[in-house]
Design a protein around this motif. Structure first.
Motif, short mmCIF file in Angstrom:
data_model
loop_
_atom_site.label_atom_id
_atom_site.label_comp_id
_atom_site.label_asym_id
_atom_site.label_seq_id
_atom_site.Cartn_x
_atom_site.Cartn_y
_atom_site.Cartn_z
N SER A 1 0.87 -1.20 -0.06
CA SER A 1 0.00 -0.17 0.14
C SER A 1 0.76 1.30 0.07
N GLU B 1 2.06 2.02 -3.60
CA GLU B 1 0.92 2.31 -4.32
C GLU B 1 0.72 3.82 -4.22
N GLU C 1 5.09 5.60 -4.25
CA GLU C 1 5.89 4.91 -5.42
C GLU C 1 7.36 4.58 -5.03
N SER D 1 2.82 3.69 -9.63
CA SER D 1 1.41 3.75 -9.31
C SER D 1 0.56 3.29 -10.09
N LYS D 2 -0.45 2.38 -9.99
CA LYS D 2 -1.58 2.18 -11.08
C LYS D 2 -2.47 3.34 -11.02
N GLU D 3 -2.81 3.82 -10.02
CA GLU D 3 -4.07 4.83 -9.75
C GLU D 3 -3.73 6.21 -9.91
N ASN D 4 -2.37 6.71 -9.37
CA ASN D 4 -1.66 8.10 -9.34
C ASN D 4 -0.42 8.27 -9.38
#
Length: 98
Positions: free
Chosen positions: A38, A41, A44, A87-90
């Motif tokens: 986490s 994510e 980074e 990061s996949k999201e941000n």
């Protein structure tokens, strides 16, 4: 896989951050991996401190943690190591192209 130039750039960024988690005598546990996952994510670039009472040295702990979190090993100095995962999201860090 990071190139030398990319690794060097990330080392420079890691210079200013403080360790956000640590590995103790229980070693690399499932809860540690979940916490590290986490953190990767969200940030980074993560620095981890390996405590003296740990049975692992920083380099082997870094390689195992990187493998379990699908992250890239950046560096290990003394009792600390740095991992990077986009990061996949941000995504925040713009890593230079090779």
């Amino acid at each position: 896989m990071l190139t030398g130039k990319q690794r060097s750039y990330l080392k420079g960024l890691a210079n200013t951050i403080t360790p956000i988690t640590q590995i103790g005598k229980s070693g690399i546990t499932d809860s540690f991996i979940a916490q590290l996952d986490s953190a990767l994510e969200a940030r980074e670039l993560v620095k981890v401190h390996v405590l003296e009472n740990s049975l692992l040295d920083s380099k082997e702990a870094a390689n195992e943690a990187a493998q379990l979190t699908n992250a890239e090993f950046v560096q290990a100095i003394g009792s600390k190591f740095v991992l990077y995962r986009k990061s996949k999201e941000n995504p925040k860090i713009e890593v230079p192209r090779s």
